[in-house]
Write a protein that holds these residues in place. Structure first.
Motif, PDB file in Angstrom:
ATOM      1  N   PRO A   1      48.605  25.035  22.184  1.00 56.22           N
ATOM      2  CA  PRO A   1      48.710  26.285  22.930  1.00 56.22           C
ATOM      3  C   PRO A   1      48.851  27.493  22.014  1.00 56.22           C
ATOM      4  N   GLU A   2      48.436  28.638  22.528  1.00 58.88           N
ATOM      5  CA  GLU A   2      48.478  29.856  21.722  1.00 58.88           C
ATOM      6  C   GLU A   2      49.672  30.711  22.145  1.00 58.88           C
ATOM      7  N   PHE A   3      50.404  31.232  21.153  1.00 56.23           N
ATOM      8  CA  PHE A   3      51.599  32.022  21.459  1.00 56.23           C
ATOM      9  C   PHE A   3      51.440  33.496  21.088  1.00 56.23           C
TER      10      PHE A   3
ATOM     11  N   VAL B   1      39.145  29.081  27.419  1.00 55.82           N
ATOM     12  CA  VAL B   1      38.641  29.753  28.624  1.00 55.82           C
ATOM     13  C   VAL B   1      39.821  30.188  29.497  1.00 55.82           C
ATOM     14  N   ASN B   2      39.530  31.046  30.461  1.00 57.24           N
ATOM     15  CA  ASN B   2      40.590  31.568  31.319  1.00 57.24           C
ATOM     16  C   ASN B   2      41.084  30.511  32.313  1.00 57.24           C
ATOM     17  N   THR B   3      42.357  30.634  32.682  1.00 57.30           N
ATOM     18  CA  THR B   3      42.967  29.683  33.622  1.00 57.30           C
ATOM     19  C   THR B   3      43.746  30.487  34.675  1.00 57.30           C
ATOM     20  N   PRO B   4      43.044  31.268  35.482  1.00 55.86           N
ATOM     21  CA  PRO B   4      43.747  32.160  36.413  1.00 55.86           C
ATOM     22  C   PRO B   4      44.430  31.398  37.553  1.00 55.86           C
TER      23      PRO B   4
ATOM     24  N   ALA C   1      35.253  33.542  24.552  1.00 51.50           N
ATOM     25  CA  ALA C   1      35.341  34.606  23.536  1.00 51.50           C
ATOM     26  C   ALA C   1      36.197  35.754  24.065  1.00 51.50           C
ATOM     27  N   GLY C   2      37.368  35.414  24.598  1.00 54.46           N
ATOM     28  CA  GLY C   2      38.220  36.447  25.193  1.00 54.46           C
ATOM     29  C   GLY C   2      39.326  36.892  24.257  1.00 54.46           C
ATOM     30  N   PHE C   3      40.453  37.283  24.848  1.00 56.57           N
ATOM     31  CA  PHE C   3      41.576  37.814  24.080  1.00 56.57           C
ATOM     32  C   PHE C   3      42.166  36.764  23.144  1.00 56.57           C
ATOM     33  N   VAL C   4      42.022  35.489  23.500  1.00 57.73           N
ATOM     34  CA  VAL C   4      42.521  34.426  22.623  1.00 57.73           C
ATOM     35  C   VAL C   4      41.419  33.924  21.688  1.00 57.73           C
ATOM     36  N   GLY C   5      40.274  33.545  22.270  1.00 63.52           N
ATOM     37  CA  GLY C   5      39.187  32.965  21.473  1.00 63.52           C
ATOM     38  C   GLY C   5      38.750  33.876  20.338  1.00 63.52           C
TER      39      GLY C   5
ATOM     40  N   LYS D   1      27.120  39.800  27.851  1.00 65.07           N
ATOM     41  CA  LYS D   1      27.509  41.158  27.438  1.00 65.07           C
ATOM     42  C   LYS D   1      28.667  41.101  26.444  1.00 65.07           C
ATOM     43  N   LYS D   2      29.601  40.181  26.713  1.00 60.55           N
ATOM     44  CA  LYS D   2      30.767  40.060  25.829  1.00 60.55           C
ATOM     45  C   LYS D   2      30.315  39.619  24.434  1.00 60.55           C
ATOM     46  N   ILE D   3      29.407  38.649  24.399  1.00 65.15           N
ATOM     47  CA  ILE D   3      28.925  38.170  23.094  1.00 65.15           C
ATOM     48  C   ILE D   3      28.171  39.290  22.368  1.00 65.15           C
TER      49      ILE D   3
ATOM     50  N   LYS E   1      52.956  36.116  34.904  1.00 65.50           N
ATOM     51  CA  LYS E   1      53.003  35.822  36.345  1.00 65.50           C
ATOM     52  C   LYS E   1      52.277  34.509  36.652  1.00 65.50           C
ATOM     53  N   LYS E   2      51.086  34.362  36.115  1.00 61.37           N
ATOM     54  CA  LYS E   2      50.301  33.159  36.456  1.00 61.37           C
ATOM     55  C   LYS E   2      50.971  31.900  35.920  1.00 61.37           C
ATOM     56  N   ASP E   3      51.580  31.994  34.741  1.00 59.55           N
ATOM     57  CA  ASP E   3      52.194  30.796  34.165  1.00 59.55           C
ATOM     58  C   ASP E   3      53.470  30.410  34.923  1.00 59.55           C
TER      59      ASP E   3
ATOM     60  N   VAL F   1      31.685  30.819  21.444  1.00 55.41           N
ATOM     61  CA  VAL F   1      30.634  30.908  22.468  1.00 55.41           C
ATOM     62  C   VAL F   1      31.224  31.327  23.813  1.00 55.41           C
ATOM     63  N   ASP F   2      30.372  31.928  24.624  1.00 57.88           N
ATOM     64  CA  ASP F   2      30.834  32.378  25.944  1.00 57.88           C
ATOM     65  C   ASP F   2      29.626  32.443  26.876  1.00 57.88           C
ATOM     66  N   ILE F   3      29.907  32.284  28.182  1.00 57.20           N
ATOM     67  CA  ILE F   3      28.823  32.422  29.151  1.00 57.20           C
ATOM     68  C   ILE F   3      28.516  33.892  29.429  1.00 57.20           C
TER      69      ILE F   3
ATOM     70  N   ALA G   1      50.875  37.428  21.141  1.00 55.84           N
ATOM     71  CA  ALA G   1      51.046  38.463  22.168  1.00 55.84           C
ATOM     72  C   ALA G   1      50.005  39.535  21.901  1.00 55.84           C
ATOM     73  N   GLU G   2      49.485  40.121  22.949  1.00 58.82           N
ATOM     74  CA  GLU G   2      48.476  41.159  22.759  1.00 58.82           C
ATOM     75  C   GLU G   2      49.123  42.388  22.119  1.00 58.82           C
ATOM     76  N   GLY G   3      48.324  43.080  21.335  1.00 61.21           N
ATOM     77  CA  GLY G   3      48.851  44.265  20.644  1.00 61.21           C
ATOM     78  C   GLY G   3      49.403  43.904  19.271  1.00 61.21           C
TER      79      GLY G   3
ATOM     80  N   SER H   1      43.726  27.013  25.736  1.00 59.79           N
ATOM     81  CA  SER H   1      44.143  27.704  26.963  1.00 59.79           C
ATOM     82  C   SER H   1      45.511  27.188  27.393  1.00 59.79           C
ATOM     83  N   THR H   2      46.209  27.985  28.193  1.00 57.98           N
ATOM     84  CA  THR H   2      47.492  27.560  28.760  1.00 57.98           C
ATOM     85  C   THR H   2      47.216  26.715  29.999  1.00 57.98           C
ATOM     86  N   LEU H   3      47.759  25.496  30.000  1.00 55.01           N
ATOM     87  CA  LEU H   3      47.360  24.551  31.053  1.00 55.01           C
ATOM     88  C   LEU H   3      48.568  23.838  31.659  1.00 55.01           C
TER      89      LEU H   3
ATOM     90  N   SER I   1      44.425  45.523  30.776  1.00 56.37           N
ATOM     91  CA  SER I   1      45.253  46.079  31.860  1.00 56.37           C
ATOM     92  C   SER I   1      45.552  45.028  32.923  1.00 56.37           C
ATOM     93  N   ARG I   2      45.273  43.758  32.619  1.00 55.27           N
ATOM     94  CA  ARG I   2      45.474  42.736  33.655  1.00 55.27           C
ATOM     95  C   ARG I   2      46.937  42.717  34.105  1.00 55.27           C
ATOM     96  N   GLU I   3      47.132  42.781  35.418  1.00 60.68           N
ATOM     97  CA  GLU I   3      48.473  42.727  36.047  1.00 60.68           C
ATOM     98  C   GLU I   3      49.396  43.859  35.580  1.00 60.68           C
TER      99      GLU I   3
HETATM  100  P1  NAD Z   1      39.803  35.872  28.778  1.00 58.66           P
HETATM  101  O1  NAD Z   1      39.490  36.022  30.204  1.00 58.66           O
HETATM  102  O2  NAD Z   1      39.976  37.092  27.934  1.00 58.66           O
HETATM  103  O3  NAD Z   1      38.692  34.967  28.072  1.00 58.66           O
HETATM  104  C1  NAD Z   1      38.233  33.768  28.594  1.00 58.66           C
HETATM  105  C2  NAD Z   1      36.734  33.701  28.326  1.00 58.66           C
HETATM  106  O4  NAD Z   1      36.272  32.408  28.682  1.00 58.66           O
HETATM  107  C3  NAD Z   1      35.911  34.690  29.139  1.00 58.66           C
HETATM  108  O5  NAD Z   1      35.177  35.527  28.259  1.00 58.66           O
HETATM  109  C4  NAD Z   1      34.980  33.807  29.983  1.00 58.66           C
HETATM  110  O6  NAD Z   1      33.686  34.362  30.166  1.00 58.66           O
HETATM  111  C5  NAD Z   1      34.919  32.550  29.143  1.00 58.66           C
HETATM  112  N1  NAD Z   1      34.499  31.376  29.889  1.00 58.66           N
HETATM  113  C6  NAD Z   1      34.946  30.922  31.083  1.00 58.66           C
HETATM  114  N2  NAD Z   1      34.317  29.788  31.410  1.00 58.66           N
HETATM  115  C7  NAD Z   1      33.444  29.502  30.409  1.00 58.66           C
HETATM  116  C8  NAD Z   1      32.524  28.450  30.177  1.00 58.66           C
HETATM  117  N3  NAD Z   1      32.387  27.453  31.031  1.00 58.66           N
HETATM  118  N4  NAD Z   1      31.797  28.496  29.049  1.00 58.66           N
HETATM  119  C9  NAD Z   1      31.928  29.508  28.162  1.00 58.66           C
HETATM  120  N5  NAD Z   1      32.801  30.517  28.330  1.00 58.66           N
HETATM  121  C10 NAD Z   1      33.558  30.523  29.441  1.00 58.66           C
HETATM  122  O7  NAD Z   1      41.130  34.979  28.708  1.00 58.66           O
HETATM  123  P2  NAD Z   1      42.235  34.997  27.559  1.00 58.66           P
HETATM  124  O8  NAD Z   1      43.180  36.104  27.771  1.00 58.66           O
HETATM  125  O9  NAD Z   1      41.564  34.845  26.247  1.00 58.66           O
HETATM  126  O10 NAD Z   1      43.027  33.652  27.924  1.00 58.66           O
HETATM  127  C11 NAD Z   1      42.455  32.402  27.719  1.00 58.66           C
HETATM  128  C12 NAD Z   1      43.522  31.352  27.864  1.00 58.66           C
HETATM  129  O11 NAD Z   1      44.522  31.541  26.857  1.00 58.66           O
HETATM  130  C13 NAD Z   1      44.296  31.392  29.186  1.00 58.66           C
HETATM  131  O12 NAD Z   1      44.628  30.085  29.554  1.00 58.66           O
HETATM  132  C14 NAD Z   1      45.548  32.160  28.847  1.00 58.66           C
HETATM  133  O13 NAD Z   1      46.634  31.807  29.684  1.00 58.66           O
HETATM  134  C15 NAD Z   1      45.818  31.720  27.434  1.00 58.66           C
HETATM  135  N6  NAD Z   1      46.553  32.678  26.604  1.00 58.66           N
HETATM  136  C16 NAD Z   1      46.248  33.995  26.654  1.00 58.66           C
HETATM  137  C17 NAD Z   1      46.918  34.888  25.822  1.00 58.66           C
HETATM  138  C18 NAD Z   1      46.625  36.355  25.833  1.00 58.66           C
HETATM  139  O14 NAD Z   1      47.321  37.085  25.155  1.00 58.66           O
HETATM  140  N7  NAD Z   1      45.639  36.830  26.562  1.00 58.66           N
HETATM  141  C19 NAD Z   1      47.873  34.410  24.914  1.00 58.66           C
HETATM  142  C20 NAD Z   1      48.138  33.043  24.888  1.00 58.66           C
HETATM  143  C21 NAD Z   1      47.470  32.189  25.731  1.00 58.66           C
END
Ligand code: NAD
Ligand code: UGA
Length: 477
Positions: free
Chosen positions: A168-170, A97-100, A18-22, A46-48, A286-288, A41-43, A172-174, A138-140, A353-355
């Protein structure tokens, strides 16, 4: 659910993460598909809770997002920590989910850490009692779908089938909501067989509700996975290209904005992503690129890897150069000087503010003895302190020194308080509100000489100089 049937009904989907993409992507799907029940859903409890809480305190700030959440939350969009239940109920499961970048083990510092993806795949396999379409959002790294499929098959508890597709999601934040409403393209990659195509078409049917069909591109899984990495790498490459030229402009008297305009007017080149800056930030570029570099080396393509890695080196150089200019300005003695950082987010209109270049700039200035005042309209105070704490871990200093350094940061809710009595203002994020500030008043309350270092070429240079400021602008002599 039987994938072999011609008309399969998709009326329940869930998204893990449930992050910036979900959050934003599922909100838009819920809005556009009122007949589909969407559960995110998310683990992170607090975020949920925050997603279920006040609209002005959602975990993600995006223009337009709160209005959508207001319309669909608890109607057909739900946020929950009950991951197994959501998996069980859904026919389609998105992985967002995140792929750092990996911090240890094979590929440390380069490869994507797939722990979160693998854990999610295991959980799906264990909780699922019927066939599922699993979607990589997620980006993989290219060929991850193979691994996801393997985990699903090895861990499943019932005689069921999984289809893994890449989408994949394209965004951009903002600008996420606009990007999701009017995507340049939606990419869906599936296995090149009848079954794979059916799974792809189920997802395409969802997007077709608001995305014109000619913008929905169907490819094989590997092309889809790789295209995402390459898109980000090529966007970042343009920024590093223009930033490298900004250094040359500063030496030669050329003006980077004029050069970018002239170059970008060539329709073969185009004008976007040619804004010179203090350096790109964000969680992904950077990570990609590091990931692309890692994959290239894995296949023995060292020249390819070196080529893409240079983009990051130029980006680091750009932020470092900006910090060095500030140090030079004070003859390398900034002990006790007050530097006001305007903007902590990695770009405007996000609370992310990541990176962000602000973090690395501030670390360097703090390590050289400066006091730092920070103002950002959206990034939370605790986030700013965490950011600095995290990057100080990379420097070899003891806990007492870290505390001493942290004590030199003050975070303000008001830009005028943040610049009061400071020696230098560094503009790091291109927030519109910085253009509207009363710069005459800022000049009055700053120490003299009053410096503005504009890392975004946001304010008019001549306007500031007329008011009495001394200035440095990226790519201008
Ligand atoms: P994020 O960190 O904001 O969100 C990821 C969420 O996944 C977190 O809330 C985390 O708690 C949750 N999570 C991790 N493991 C879990 C599990 N096992 N079960 C349930 N929840 C779990 O990350 P984001 O910025 O949304 O990015 C997610 C993916 O999308 C990455 O691969 C990123 O590269 C890609 N992406 C991001 C953006 C962007 O603008 N942020 C754009 C396109 C693609
Ligand atoms: C980027 C891509 O633009 C998205 O397509 C992609 O989905 C996303 O990464 C991702 O995979 O996470 P994002 O990082 O949110 O989106 O924002 P961008 O607009 O690309 O900006 C990234 C950084 O580059 C910011 O720090 C921005 O200020 C900087 N930038 C951007 C410049 O310095 N100059 C420019 O001309 C453009």
């Amino acid at each position: 659910m039987d994938i072999k049937k011609e008309k399969m009904k998709i009326d329940r989907i869930c998204c893990i993460g449930a992050g910036f993409v979900g959050g934003p992507t599922m909100a838009v799907i819920a809005l556009k598909c009122p007949n589909i029940r969407v559960t995110v859903v998310d683990i992170n409890e607090k975020k949920i809770q925050a997603w279920n809480g006040q609209l002005n305190k959602l975990p993600v700030y995006e223009p337009g997002l709160a209005d959508i959440i207001d319309k669909v939350r608890d109607v057909n969009l739900f946020f929950s920590t009950e991951i197994n239940k959501a998996i069980e109920e859904s026919q389609m499961i998105f992985l967002a989910v995140n792929t750092p970048t990996k911090k240890s083990g094979e590929g440390k510092g380069y490869a994507a850490d797939l722990t979160y993806i693998e854990n999610s795949a295991k959980q799906i396999a264990k909780a699922a009692k019927s066939d599922k379409i699993v979607i990589e959002k997620s980006t993989l790294p290219v060929r991850t779908a193979e691994r996801v499929k393997e985990i699903l098959e090895l861990n499943k508890k019932h005689n069921i089938s999984f289809d893994v597709i890449s989408n994949p999601e394209f965004l951009a934040e903002g600008t996420a909501i606009n990007d999701l409403f009017k995507s340049d393209r939606v990419l869906v990659g599936g296995e090149p067989n009848e079954r794979g195509l059916k799974a792809v078409n189920h997802l395409v049917d969802i997007y077709k509700r608001w995305i014109p069909e000619d913008k929905i591109l169907k490819t094989n899984v590997w092309s889809s996975e790789l295209s995402k990495l390459v898109s980000n790498a090529m966007l970042a490459q343009r920024i590093s290209s223009i930033n490298s030229i900004s250094a040359l402009c500063e030496k030669t008297g050329a003006d980077i904005q004029e050069v970018a305009l002239a170059v970008g007017m060539d329709s073969r080149i185009g004008s976007s992503f040619l804004k010179s800056s203090i350096g790109f930030g964000g969680s992904c570029f950077k990570k990609d690129i590091l990931n692309l570099t890692y994959i290239s080396r894995l296949y023995g393509l060292n020249e390819v890897a070196d080529y893409w890695e240079k983009i990051i080196l130029i980006n680091d150089y750009q932020t470092e150069r900006f910090a060095d200019k500030i140090l030079d300005n004070f003859n390398n003695n900034i002990e006790g000087k007050i530097i006001s950082i305007l903007g902590w987010a990695f770009k405007k209109n996000t609370n992310d503010s990541r990176e962000s270049a602000s973090i690395y700039l501030s670390r360097k200035l703090l390590l050289n003895g400066a006091k730092i005042n920070v103002y950002d309209p959206m990034v939370h105070k605790s986030r700013i302190i965490d950011d600095i704490n995290n990057v100080l871990k990379d420097v070899n200093i003891c806990d007492d020194e870290v505390n001493e350094i942290i004590s030199k940061i003050t975070i303000y809710d008001n830009p005028y308080e943040a610049v009061n009595k400071s020696n230098l203002v560094a503009i790091c994020t291109e927030w519109d509100e910085f253009i509207e500030l009363d710069w005459g008043e800022i000049f009055n309350i700053m120490k003299k000489p009053s410096w503005v270092f504009d890392g975004r070429n946001l304010i008019e240079k001549s306007k500031l100089e007329k008011l009495g400021f001394k200035t440095f602008f990226i790519g201008k002599s």
